[in-house]
Design a protein around this motif. Structure first.
Motif, short mmCIF file in Angstrom:
data_model
loop_
_atom_site.label_atom_id
_atom_site.label_comp_id
_atom_site.label_asym_id
_atom_site.label_seq_id
_atom_site.Cartn_x
_atom_site.Cartn_y
_atom_site.Cartn_z
N ASN A 148 70.24 15.15 81.75
CA ASN A 148 69.15 14.04 81.11
C ASN A 148 70.40 12.80 80.24
OD1 ASN A 148 67.48 15.17 82.29
ND2 ASN A 148 66.89 16.34 80.74
N ARG A 149 71.18 12.84 80.83
CA ARG A 149 72.28 11.84 80.25
C ARG A 149 72.86 12.12 78.56
NH1 ARG A 149 72.47 6.00 81.16
NH2 ARG A 149 73.05 6.03 78.98
N ALA A 150 72.65 13.25 78.41
CA ALA A 150 73.65 14.00 77.26
C ALA A 150 73.95 15.14 78.03
CB ALA A 150 72.79 14.27 76.29
N TYR A 151 75.46 15.04 77.07
CA TYR A 151 76.44 16.21 78.02
C TYR A 151 75.36 17.85 76.40
CZ TYR A 151 79.77 13.92 80.24
OH TYR A 151 80.25 13.03 81.39
N VAL A 152 76.34 18.92 77.09
CA VAL A 152 75.18 20.12 76.52
C VAL A 152 76.52 21.43 76.43
CG1 VAL A 152 72.81 20.19 76.12
CG2 VAL A 152 74.07 21.02 78.19
N GLN A 202 92.72 8.06 76.15
CA GLN A 202 91.21 8.24 76.83
C GLN A 202 91.15 7.45 78.57
OE1 GLN A 202 89.21 5.27 74.09
NE2 GLN A 202 87.98 3.90 75.25
N VAL A 203 89.33 8.37 78.05
CA VAL A 203 88.98 8.25 79.77
C VAL A 203 87.18 8.25 79.64
CG1 VAL A 203 88.32 9.80 82.10
CG2 VAL A 203 90.69 10.09 80.42
N GLU A 204 87.21 6.70 80.45
CA GLU A 204 85.96 6.37 80.13
C GLU A 204 85.19 7.03 81.23
OE1 GLU A 204 83.94 1.94 79.58
OE2 GLU A 204 85.79 2.84 78.53
N THR A 205 83.76 7.35 81.18
CA THR A 205 83.35 7.40 82.69
C THR A 205 81.61 6.48 82.04
OG1 THR A 205 81.62 9.31 82.35
CG2 THR A 205 83.59 9.67 82.87
N PRO A 206 81.22 6.34 83.14
CA PRO A 206 79.82 5.34 82.90
C PRO A 206 79.03 6.33 81.67
CG PRO A 206 80.06 6.08 84.89
CD PRO A 206 80.45 6.82 84.79
N THR A 207 78.85 7.26 81.61
CA THR A 207 78.36 7.95 80.07
C THR A 207 78.79 8.50 79.43
OG1 THR A 207 78.11 10.16 81.35
CG2 THR A 207 76.35 8.35 82.42
N ALA A 208 79.73 8.49 78.87
CA ALA A 208 80.83 9.24 77.90
C ALA A 208 82.66 8.69 78.07
CB ALA A 208 81.49 10.72 78.46
N VAL A 209 82.84 8.55 76.62
CA VAL A 209 84.73 8.64 77.03
C VAL A 209 84.83 9.62 76.50
CG1 VAL A 209 85.88 6.96 75.21
CG2 VAL A 209 83.96 5.77 75.93
N PHE A 247 92.60 18.41 79.74
CA PHE A 247 91.33 18.79 80.03
C PHE A 247 91.31 17.98 82.38
CE2 PHE A 247 92.13 14.67 78.50
CZ PHE A 247 91.24 13.73 79.17
N GLU A 248 90.00 18.48 82.21
CA GLU A 248 89.40 17.47 83.73
C GLU A 248 87.98 16.98 83.63
OE1 GLU A 248 87.97 19.81 87.68
OE2 GLU A 248 87.17 20.87 85.78
N VAL A 249 87.78 15.94 83.90
CA VAL A 249 86.50 14.89 83.99
C VAL A 249 86.08 14.71 85.69
CG1 VAL A 249 85.54 12.78 83.17
CG2 VAL A 249 87.63 13.80 81.89
N SER A 250 84.75 15.00 85.11
CA SER A 250 84.35 14.22 86.86
C SER A 250 82.56 13.57 85.90
CB SER A 250 83.36 15.68 87.30
OG SER A 250 82.65 16.32 86.90
N LEU A 251 82.02 12.88 86.58
CA LEU A 251 80.82 12.36 85.81
C LEU A 251 80.06 13.04 85.11
CD1 LEU A 251 81.15 9.69 88.26
CD2 LEU A 251 82.42 9.48 86.55
N ASP A 252 80.07 14.37 85.85
CA ASP A 252 78.64 15.34 85.85
C ASP A 252 79.11 16.22 84.38
OD1 ASP A 252 79.45 16.57 87.42
OD2 ASP A 252 77.60 17.25 88.13
N SER A 253 80.34 16.23 84.38
CA SER A 253 80.80 17.81 83.65
C SER A 253 82.60 17.46 83.21
CB SER A 253 80.55 18.85 83.78
OG SER A 253 82.51 18.78 84.99
N ILE A 254 82.59 18.24 81.62
CA ILE A 254 84.14 17.87 81.12
C ILE A 254 84.44 19.22 80.36
CG2 ILE A 254 85.87 17.33 78.82
CD1 ILE A 254 83.14 14.54 78.85
N LEU A 255 85.67 19.86 81.34
CA LEU A 255 86.04 21.37 80.89
C LEU A 255 87.34 20.64 79.50
CD1 LEU A 255 86.65 23.77 81.01
CD2 LEU A 255 87.91 23.22 82.95
N VAL A 256 87.60 21.81 78.53
CA VAL A 256 88.87 21.43 78.13
C VAL A 256 89.55 22.56 78.47
CG1 VAL A 256 90.02 20.84 75.80
CG2 VAL A 256 87.67 19.71 75.87
#
Length: 189
Positions: free
Chosen positions: A185-189, A135-142, A150-159
């Motif tokens: 706005n702090r939520a992923y869409v 698991q990768v934890e960011t300030p707003t998501a796990v 997958f790619e993780v940045s602080l404002d997007s996640i790509l599978v």
């Protein structure tokens, strides 16, 4: 005569067992828990005491922080089952390095993560070990994975491949291969 044959067979069996044992002893290669590969310079590691310049194949431990600068790139290898590519201006912490469960905190930047689950094609040929969960934890998501990239940045996640479980703002949902989530706005869409 029977005793002589029995002694010779016993000696041969012992020699075969010793030969097999010696072969495995000589060829045994323990799995590294964590180490770093430097892609481009300006990569630092914090060992809990001081920040120091990362060196090629430097061993990493639990709670170590890895930071790339504007020109720095690196890859972290965990238990021969996980590869974390750190882009420029990225900071990660190796929170948990249990051989069955790996947890990484990403506080800055972007990473591309490749996870080879136990029994995957990669592990059948290249590693007898494997990790069950990553698991990768960011300030707003796990992001919790069980066999994917997958790619993780602080404002997007790509599978890239497989399936990813995301936990954000108390909500849990699965994301399929080829999907990209963007934080609004702090939520992923």
């Amino acid at each position: 005569m029977k005793k002589v044959i029995l002694v010779i067979v016993s000696i041969l069996v012992i020699l075969v067992i010793l030969g097999i044992s010696a072969y495995f002893y000589i060829n045994y290669s323990p799995t590294e828990k964590a180490f770093i590969h430097i892609i481009s310079q300006e990569v630092e590691v914090f060992d809990g005491k001081v920040w120091k310049k990362a060196t090629e194949e430097m061993k990493l431990e639990e709670d170590y922080k890895i930071k790339t600068s504007q020109n720095g790139r690196a890859a972290i290898f965990l238990y021969e089952s996980i590869i974390i590519d750190l882009d420029e201006n990225t900071e990660t912490t190796l929170k948990k390095l249990n051989e069955n469960n790996i947890e990484v905190a990403q506080s800055l930047g972007s990473t591309w993560n490749k996870f080879f689950k136990k029994g995957s094609t990669w592990n059948k040929f290249f590693s007898i070990l494997g990790v069950d969960s990553f698991q990768v934890e960011t300030p707003t998501a796990v992001a919790v994975v069980r066999g994917t990239s997958f790619e993780v940045s602080l404002d997007s996640i790509l599978v890239g491949s497989g399936k990813l479980e995301i936990i954000s703002d108390g909500n849990s949902f699965s994301v399929e291969e080829g999907s990209k989530l963007v934080k609004r706005n702090r939520a992923y869409v």
